[in-house]
Motif scaffolding. Structure first.
Motif, PDB file in Angstrom:
ATOM      1  N   LEU A  81       0.560  11.126  -8.555  1.00 41.18           N
ATOM      2  CA  LEU A  81       1.202  12.439  -8.631  1.00 41.18           C
ATOM      3  C   LEU A  81       1.361  13.054  -7.251  1.00 41.18           C
ATOM      4  O   LEU A  81       2.401  13.655  -6.939  1.00 41.18           O
ATOM      5  CB  LEU A  81       0.390  13.356  -9.542  1.00 41.18           C
ATOM      6  N   LEU A  82       0.341  12.906  -6.408  1.00 40.46           N
ATOM      7  CA  LEU A  82       0.458  13.395  -5.035  1.00 40.46           C
ATOM      8  C   LEU A  82       1.594  12.685  -4.309  1.00 40.46           C
ATOM      9  O   LEU A  82       2.402  13.319  -3.603  1.00 40.46           O
ATOM     10  CB  LEU A  82      -0.857  13.194  -4.280  1.00 40.46           C
ATOM     11  N   MET A  83       1.688  11.380  -4.461  1.00 38.74           N
ATOM     12  CA  MET A  83       2.733  10.619  -3.779  1.00 38.74           C
ATOM     13  C   MET A  83       4.119  11.082  -4.179  1.00 38.74           C
ATOM     14  O   MET A  83       5.008  11.226  -3.338  1.00 38.74           O
ATOM     15  CB  MET A  83       2.588   9.131  -4.099  1.00 38.74           C
ATOM     16  N   VAL A  84       4.327  11.296  -5.477  1.00 35.89           N
ATOM     17  CA  VAL A  84       5.643  11.723  -5.934  1.00 35.89           C
ATOM     18  C   VAL A  84       6.018  13.076  -5.331  1.00 35.89           C
ATOM     19  O   VAL A  84       7.138  13.276  -4.855  1.00 35.89           O
ATOM     20  CB  VAL A  84       5.696  11.768  -7.473  1.00 35.89           C
ATOM     21  N   ARG A  85       5.071  14.008  -5.323  1.00 38.80           N
ATOM     22  CA  ARG A  85       5.359  15.323  -4.729  1.00 38.80           C
ATOM     23  C   ARG A  85       5.656  15.197  -3.243  1.00 38.80           C
ATOM     24  O   ARG A  85       6.583  15.831  -2.718  1.00 38.80           O
ATOM     25  CB  ARG A  85       4.181  16.274  -4.966  1.00 38.80           C
ATOM     26  N   LEU A 126       0.842  -1.191   0.000  1.00 40.49           N
ATOM     27  CA  LEU A 126       0.000   0.000   0.000  1.00 40.49           C
ATOM     28  C   LEU A 126       0.878   1.243   0.000  1.00 40.49           C
ATOM     29  O   LEU A 126       1.586   1.522   0.967  1.00 40.49           O
ATOM     30  CB  LEU A 126      -0.920   0.021   1.225  1.00 40.49           C
ATOM     31  N   HIS A 127       0.854   1.964  -1.107  1.00 41.78           N
ATOM     32  CA  HIS A 127       1.472   3.285  -1.175  1.00 41.78           C
ATOM     33  C   HIS A 127       0.400   4.308  -0.802  1.00 41.78           C
ATOM     34  O   HIS A 127      -0.720   4.245  -1.304  1.00 41.78           O
ATOM     35  CB  HIS A 127       1.990   3.575  -2.582  1.00 41.78           C
ATOM     36  N   PHE A 128       0.782   5.254   0.061  1.00 40.62           N
ATOM     37  CA  PHE A 128      -0.235   6.186   0.563  1.00 40.62           C
ATOM     38  C   PHE A 128       0.396   7.558   0.791  1.00 40.62           C
ATOM     39  O   PHE A 128       1.565   7.662   1.175  1.00 40.62           O
ATOM     40  CB  PHE A 128      -0.818   5.682   1.887  1.00 40.62           C
ATOM     41  N   ALA A 129      -0.403   8.585   0.525  1.00 43.18           N
ATOM     42  CA  ALA A 129       0.070   9.952   0.754  1.00 43.18           C
ATOM     43  C   ALA A 129      -1.095  10.841   1.154  1.00 43.18           C
ATOM     44  O   ALA A 129      -2.228  10.640   0.719  1.00 43.18           O
ATOM     45  CB  ALA A 129       0.737  10.516  -0.498  1.00 43.18           C
ATOM     46  N   ARG A 130      -0.778  11.810   1.997  1.00 39.71           N
ATOM     47  CA  ARG A 130      -1.716  12.869   2.350  1.00 39.71           C
ATOM     48  C   ARG A 130      -0.963  14.188   2.229  1.00 39.71           C
ATOM     49  O   ARG A 130       0.186  14.299   2.680  1.00 39.71           O
ATOM     50  CB  ARG A 130      -2.252  12.676   3.763  1.00 39.71           C
ATOM     51  N   ARG A 131      -1.592  15.158   1.586  1.00 41.01           N
ATOM     52  CA  ARG A 131      -0.896  16.410   1.293  1.00 41.01           C
ATOM     53  C   ARG A 131      -0.330  17.038   2.563  1.00 41.01           C
ATOM     54  O   ARG A 131      -1.018  17.227   3.551  1.00 41.01           O
ATOM     55  CB  ARG A 131      -1.840  17.395   0.609  1.00 41.01           C
ATOM     56  N   GLY A 132       0.981  17.333   2.501  1.00 39.62           N
ATOM     57  CA  GLY A 132       1.664  17.955   3.620  1.00 39.62           C
ATOM     58  C   GLY A 132       2.149  16.995   4.681  1.00 39.62           C
ATOM     59  O   GLY A 132       2.778  17.419   5.656  1.00 39.62           O
ATOM     60  N   MET A 133       1.915  15.685   4.485  1.00 41.71           N
ATOM     61  CA  MET A 133       2.270  14.713   5.520  1.00 41.71           C
ATOM     62  C   MET A 133       3.167  13.593   4.995  1.00 41.71           C
ATOM     63  O   MET A 133       3.362  12.585   5.667  1.00 41.71           O
ATOM     64  CB  MET A 133       1.005  14.142   6.156  1.00 41.71           C
ATOM     65  N   GLY A 134       3.711  13.760   3.797  1.00 40.67           N
ATOM     66  CA  GLY A 134       4.645  12.779   3.268  1.00 40.67           C
ATOM     67  C   GLY A 134       3.963  11.584   2.640  1.00 40.67           C
ATOM     68  O   GLY A 134       2.740  11.493   2.552  1.00 40.67           O
ATOM     69  N   ALA A 135       4.782  10.647   2.186  1.00 42.25           N
ATOM     70  CA  ALA A 135       4.308   9.445   1.513  1.00 42.25           C
ATOM     71  C   ALA A 135       4.929   8.214   2.166  1.00 42.25           C
ATOM     72  O   ALA A 135       6.036   8.268   2.696  1.00 42.25           O
ATOM     73  CB  ALA A 135       4.663   9.489   0.027  1.00 42.25           C
ATOM     74  N   THR A 136       4.206   7.100   2.095  1.00 42.46           N
ATOM     75  CA  THR A 136       4.661   5.868   2.733  1.00 42.46           C
ATOM     76  C   THR A 136       4.386   4.662   1.848  1.00 42.46           C
ATOM     77  O   THR A 136       3.548   4.709   0.945  1.00 42.46           O
ATOM     78  CB  THR A 136       3.946   5.629   4.078  1.00 42.46           C
ATOM     79  N   ARG A 137       5.118   3.581   2.118  1.00 39.99           N
ATOM     80  CA  ARG A 137       4.778   2.255   1.588  1.00 39.99           C
ATOM     81  C   ARG A 137       4.652   1.321   2.770  1.00 39.99           C
ATOM     82  O   ARG A 137       5.597   1.121   3.519  1.00 39.99           O
ATOM     83  CB  ARG A 137       5.832   1.757   0.595  1.00 39.99           C
ATOM     84  N   ASN A 138       3.462   0.764   2.948  1.00 38.00           N
ATOM     85  CA  ASN A 138       3.158  -0.090   4.094  1.00 38.00           C
ATOM     86  C   ASN A 138       3.563   0.571   5.413  1.00 38.00           C
ATOM     87  O   ASN A 138       4.133  -0.061   6.309  1.00 38.00           O
ATOM     88  CB  ASN A 138       3.826  -1.451   3.943  1.00 38.00           C
ATOM     89  N   GLY A 139       3.298   1.872   5.503  1.00 34.99           N
ATOM     90  CA  GLY A 139       3.527   2.613   6.735  1.00 34.99           C
ATOM     91  C   GLY A 139       4.924   3.164   6.909  1.00 34.99           C
ATOM     92  O   GLY A 139       5.164   3.935   7.840  1.00 34.99           O
ATOM     93  N   ASN A 140       5.845   2.808   6.038  1.00 36.23           N
ATOM     94  CA  ASN A 140       7.217   3.286   6.152  1.00 36.23           C
ATOM     95  C   ASN A 140       7.444   4.460   5.206  1.00 36.23           C
ATOM     96  O   ASN A 140       7.069   4.395   4.028  1.00 36.23           O
ATOM     97  CB  ASN A 140       8.198   2.160   5.820  1.00 36.23           C
ATOM     98  N   PRO A 141       8.088   5.529   5.678  1.00 39.59           N
ATOM     99  CA  PRO A 141       8.313   6.699   4.818  1.00 39.59           C
ATOM    100  C   PRO A 141       9.123   6.349   3.582  1.00 39.59           C
ATOM    101  O   PRO A 141      10.042   5.524   3.627  1.00 39.59           O
ATOM    102  CB  PRO A 141       9.086   7.657   5.734  1.00 39.59           C
ATOM    103  N   ILE A 142       8.773   6.974   2.474  1.00 38.16           N
ATOM    104  CA  ILE A 142       9.493   6.754   1.226  1.00 38.16           C
ATOM    105  C   ILE A 142       9.923   8.096   0.643  1.00 38.16           C
ATOM    106  O   ILE A 142       9.377   9.144   0.994  1.00 38.16           O
ATOM    107  CB  ILE A 142       8.636   5.994   0.189  1.00 38.16           C
ATOM    108  N   GLN A 143      10.911   8.035  -0.239  1.00 42.24           N
ATOM    109  CA  GLN A 143      11.346   9.239  -0.934  1.00 42.24           C
ATOM    110  C   GLN A 143      11.863   8.866  -2.315  1.00 42.24           C
ATOM    111  O   GLN A 143      12.238   7.713  -2.567  1.00 42.24           O
ATOM    112  CB  GLN A 143      12.433   9.967  -0.154  1.00 42.24           C
ATOM    113  N   VAL A 144      11.874   9.844  -3.190  1.00 43.15           N
ATOM    114  CA  VAL A 144      12.338   9.595  -4.549  1.00 43.15           C
ATOM    115  C   VAL A 144      13.843   9.362  -4.549  1.00 43.15           C
ATOM    116  O   VAL A 144      14.546   9.678  -3.587  1.00 43.15           O
ATOM    117  CB  VAL A 144      11.980  10.778  -5.474  1.00 43.15           C
TER     118      VAL A 144
END
Length: 273
Positions: free
Chosen positions: A227-231, A136-154
């Motif tokens: 697109l939100l996740m990448v940002r 599960l990849h997930f993102a909320r604007r202003g709160m970062g992005a995660t994969r299975n609850g772990n922070p991710i980055q480009v």
């Protein structure tokens, strides 16, 4: 070229916590429905919407489930789905019940459910779930992005000789446009692949598995969550909603900052400044 990267200020839209909880819960439940259909899939359960555009029974079942959950919990919100359409409202859920149906139909576990929540023209929540890998990849604007609850980055790639990008395409534009973009990217030295799921392609940019993703035309249900996740993961994207992408679709580009300008030049898709 100056480009904007990184997470945006946290949103203050009322009810976002409850909508985030709903999104997380229903995308996992929808994934189980999709996985059951995937395991039971047979050739005669698959139809074609158009050339190289597959429709499965599971598509409709998953979309009906998601629409029902949203209507029960937030009846005032709008719904826009790939299979059944919908009417945009100020608060809108944009859903692709299964992105990567060609993979699904051929028993390749590279497909996903993609859900985005848009408020006043801004994507606030995005979820992309691959039930085959339980990711599960997930993102909320202003709160970062995660994969299975772990922070991710480009990725931090800056050398095109080390870059690996994905280029999607469809029959909505002439093949020569894609071939020109492909040739330009290859000339820069990058490796190019295609996984046949644009939503997962964008999610892979967000978590550094790919350095960039481009497609000359995508529908909103395929790309808004990604697109939100990448940002949120520190990447660079092209404008989409700003160019009436919700109604018409449009070009999509998402990349790590180091190679984004070259991807923009190769595809002719401008970046958000």
């Amino acid at each position: 070229m100056n480009v904007a990267t990184g997470s945006q200020p946290a949103s203050k839209v009322p009810g976002l916590d409850a909508r985030e909880a709903l999104c997380r819960d229903m995308i996992l439940a929808a994934g189980q429905l999709a996985l059951e259909g995937f395991k039971a899939a047979k050739e005669d359960r698959t139809a074609m919407k158009g050339p190289q555009d597959f429709l499965t029974e599971t598509d409709g079942m998953v979309e009906r489930y998601l629409r029902s959950r949203i209507e029960q919990t937030f009846p005032q919100d709008g719904f826009l789905g790939e299979e059944t359409g919908g009417t945009p409202r100020d608060n809108l859920w944009v859903v692709d019940p299964i992105d990567g149906t060609a993979n699904f139909a051929r028993q390749i576990p590279h497909f996903c459910i993609s859900i985005a929540f848009v408020s006043q023209g801004i994507v606030e929540i995005g979820g992309i779930y691959n039930p085959g890998l339980d990711e599960l990849h997930f993102a909320r604007r202003g709160m970062g992005a995660t994969r299975n609850g772990n922070p991710i980055q480009v990725a931090d790639t800056v050398d095109y000789q080390r870059a690996c990008v994905e280029l999607g395409w469809s029959n909505r534009l002439p093949n020569i446009r894609y071939l020109d973009a492909l040739s330009h990217i290859l000339t820069q030295g990058a490796n190019v692949r295609r996984g046949a799921s644009g939503a997962l392609g964008l999610a892979f940019v967000a978590d550094g598995r790919s350095d960039g993703y481009a497609e000359l035309h995508m529908h909103p249900w395929d790309c808004l969550a990604g697109l939100l996740m990448v940002r949120e993961a520190g990447g660079v994207t092209a404008p989409f909603l700003e160019l009436d992408g919700l109604a018409k679709g449009g070009g999509v580009l998402a990349a790590c900052p180091g190679i984004a300008p070259g991807m923009s030049e190769a595809t002719g898709i401008a970046l958000t400044l």
